[in-house]
Design a protein around this motif. Structure first.
Motif, PDB file in Angstrom:
ATOM      1  N   PRO A  87     -10.147  -4.377  28.843  1.00 26.96           N
ATOM      2  CA  PRO A  87      -9.386  -3.358  29.578  1.00 26.96           C
ATOM      3  C   PRO A  87      -8.397  -2.624  28.671  1.00 26.96           C
ATOM      4  CG  PRO A  87      -8.581  -5.561  30.120  1.00 26.96           C
ATOM      5  CD  PRO A  87      -9.811  -5.748  29.278  1.00 26.96           C
ATOM      6  N   VAL A  88      -8.249  -1.337  28.930  1.00 20.11           N
ATOM      7  CA  VAL A  88      -7.282  -0.509  28.204  1.00 20.11           C
ATOM      8  C   VAL A  88      -6.048  -0.367  29.087  1.00 20.11           C
ATOM      9  CG1 VAL A  88      -6.874   1.736  27.131  1.00 20.11           C
ATOM     10  CG2 VAL A  88      -9.169   0.718  27.095  1.00 20.11           C
ATOM     11  N   PRO A  89      -4.841  -0.634  28.561  1.00 18.03           N
ATOM     12  CA  PRO A  89      -3.627  -0.641  29.404  1.00 18.03           C
ATOM     13  C   PRO A  89      -3.139   0.772  29.760  1.00 18.03           C
ATOM     14  CG  PRO A  89      -3.017  -1.076  27.135  1.00 18.03           C
ATOM     15  CD  PRO A  89      -4.521  -1.008  27.159  1.00 18.03           C
ATOM     16  N   LEU A  90      -3.922   1.493  30.556  1.00 16.29           N
ATOM     17  CA  LEU A  90      -3.538   2.855  30.917  1.00 16.29           C
ATOM     18  C   LEU A  90      -2.406   2.885  31.941  1.00 16.29           C
ATOM     19  CD1 LEU A  90      -7.019   4.637  31.100  1.00 16.29           C
ATOM     20  CD2 LEU A  90      -5.392   4.542  29.203  1.00 16.29           C
ATOM     21  N   ALA A 106       0.494   4.550  26.492  1.00 16.90           N
ATOM     22  CA  ALA A 106      -0.958   4.475  26.315  1.00 16.90           C
ATOM     23  C   ALA A 106      -1.650   5.554  27.144  1.00 16.90           C
ATOM     24  CB  ALA A 106      -1.465   3.093  26.712  1.00 16.90           C
ATOM     25  N   TRP A 107      -1.154   5.793  28.352  1.00 18.10           N
ATOM     26  CA  TRP A 107      -1.745   6.823  29.205  1.00 18.10           C
ATOM     27  C   TRP A 107      -1.620   8.203  28.566  1.00 18.10           C
ATOM     28  CZ3 TRP A 107      -4.909   7.965  32.943  1.00 18.10           C
ATOM     29  CH2 TRP A 107      -4.825   9.206  33.559  1.00 18.10           C
ATOM     30  N   GLU A 108      -0.465   8.536  28.026  1.00 21.52           N
ATOM     31  CA  GLU A 108      -0.272   9.862  27.432  1.00 21.52           C
ATOM     32  C   GLU A 108      -1.126  10.035  26.172  1.00 21.52           C
ATOM     33  OE1 GLU A 108       3.736  11.165  26.917  1.00 21.52           O
ATOM     34  OE2 GLU A 108       4.357  10.486  28.916  1.00 21.52           O
ATOM     35  N   ARG A 109      -1.253   8.988  25.385  1.00 18.98           N
ATOM     36  CA  ARG A 109      -2.088   9.081  24.179  1.00 18.98           C
ATOM     37  C   ARG A 109      -3.550   9.287  24.552  1.00 18.98           C
ATOM     38  NH1 ARG A 109      -0.138   3.683  21.411  1.00 18.98           N
ATOM     39  NH2 ARG A 109      -1.727   4.127  19.831  1.00 18.98           N
ATOM     40  N   PHE A 110      -3.999   8.578  25.584  1.00 16.23           N
ATOM     41  CA  PHE A 110      -5.370   8.763  26.050  1.00 16.23           C
ATOM     42  C   PHE A 110      -5.556  10.144  26.667  1.00 16.23           C
ATOM     43  CE2 PHE A 110      -8.351   8.274  29.738  1.00 16.23           C
ATOM     44  CZ  PHE A 110      -9.517   8.302  28.992  1.00 16.23           C
TER      45      PHE A 110
END
Length: 340
Positions: A86-89, A94-98
């Protein structure tokens, strides 16, 4: 007498009013049109620009009152995994980088379509090899981020081939670089080497995000940063900007290419690039042979030979045992026509 005068005055006034009303309702005659010999003169304020008539294929002109064409907004997936992890969005950083990488990818229309076309050529074989190694399928997106699935890519730092191996790392994984032959450019051999390296990195870190980040910036840098920062989580590490973006770009590519229709992409059937069908011929040359002679023996062009055999970086095939790739059906005629 006075009475008659008054009546006459009233009658005259009434006649005047009738005449005045008749004059006001009579249309004013227009001046005659100018003759050809007497051009009409106009002041600057009277001049009007001629109306433009759009050509049949130019569409209509965009007027100031027209609404602008709206660019659709595509929201990124709220949940993502990388190689099953899992990716910690839910973490804002982490959400902004993704989100940044996803936005850059999803609106890069020309590049996405090129990826979709090249995927049809290379992904079936890559997926088969990943299955053979027991590796997660997401690793195929690493090749897209590394080279856009182009075998002849070189970086200013010396990385080369579809998996962008540095010379020393490539040599460690069996990619020979001798003279004018550099097997880092061979798609199949470099893919096999990349899977071995990624497998080794995962065994070391037990974490795919760290393993993939290490593939980008090197084992020493990741080890040093984890030691300095006291963190062994890729998403929490402060790393070089390229590496900080690297894993998130892979995730963005996966999001779009795994479900392209969701984001407005549709590649018609047959529009992708076909898989390469080749004959493999092993030859032993006692001395270097020009590529032009080898191509002529196979009945193909110099360019076609180089496209199928990008590991040969010069105009000659080095002496020794070499495996050559030729278009399907050309192997037998090549061996028959060998003049050397």
């Amino acid at each position: 007498m006075k009475r008659k005068n008054k009546l006459w005055t009233l009658l005259s006034a009434l006649i005047g009013l009738i005449l005045l009303a008749g004059c006001s309702s009579t249309p004013t005659p227009s001046p005659p049109p100018p003759s050809a010999a007497q051009p009409t003169m106009t002041t600057p304020s009277e001049r009007v620009a001629p109306a433009r008539t759009p050509s049949p294929d130019s569409g209509r002109y965009l007027r100031q009152s027209d609404s602008p064409i709206m660019v659709p907004y595509y929201s990124p997936p709220e949940r993502m995994t990388l190689c099953g992890e899992p990716v910690p969005l839910d973490v804002a950083d982490a959400w902004e980088r993704f989100d940044k990488e996803f936005t850059l990818v999803v609106y890069n229309h020309a590049q996405v379509y090129l990826w979709l076309k090249r995927m049809e050529r290379y992904f079936p074989w890559i997926e088969e090899r990943l299955h053979a190694y027991g590796l997660p399928e997401d690793l195929k997106y690493v090749a897209i981020v590394e080279s856009d699935l182009q075998p002849n890519v070189c970086s200013p730092k010396g990385a080369a081939g579809p998996w962008q191996f540095m010379p020393s790392t490539g040599a460690s994984y069996g990619l020979d670089q001798q003279g004018s032959c550099d097997t880092r450019f061979d798609f199949e051999r470099s893919t096999e080497a990349a899977f071995k390296l990624l497998n080794d990195l995962y065994k070391r870190y037990k974490d795919w995000a760290l393993a993939i980040a290490t593939y980008n910036c090197g084992d020493k840098r990741i080890m040093d940063e984890m030691r300095t920062q006291g963190v062994n989580n890729y998403y929490l590490l402060k790393l070089p900007l390229e590496t900080e973006r690297y894993v998130f770009r892979i995730l963005a590519v996966k999001a779009v290419l795994s479900d392209p229709s969701r984001y407005g992409y549709h590649l018609p059937k047959g529009a992708g690039y076909q898989e390469l069908r080749v004959d493999r011929v092993t030859v032993n040359f006692t001395s270097p042979v020009s590529i032009q002679r080898a191509a002529a023996a196979a009945g193909i062009s110099y360019r076609e030979f180089k496209e199928l055999n990008p590991a040969f970086r010069a105009d000659d095939i080095p002496a020794g045992t070499q495996e050559l790739k030729l278009p399907a059906g050309k192997g037998a005629s090549f061996q028959k026509n060998l003049p050397f």
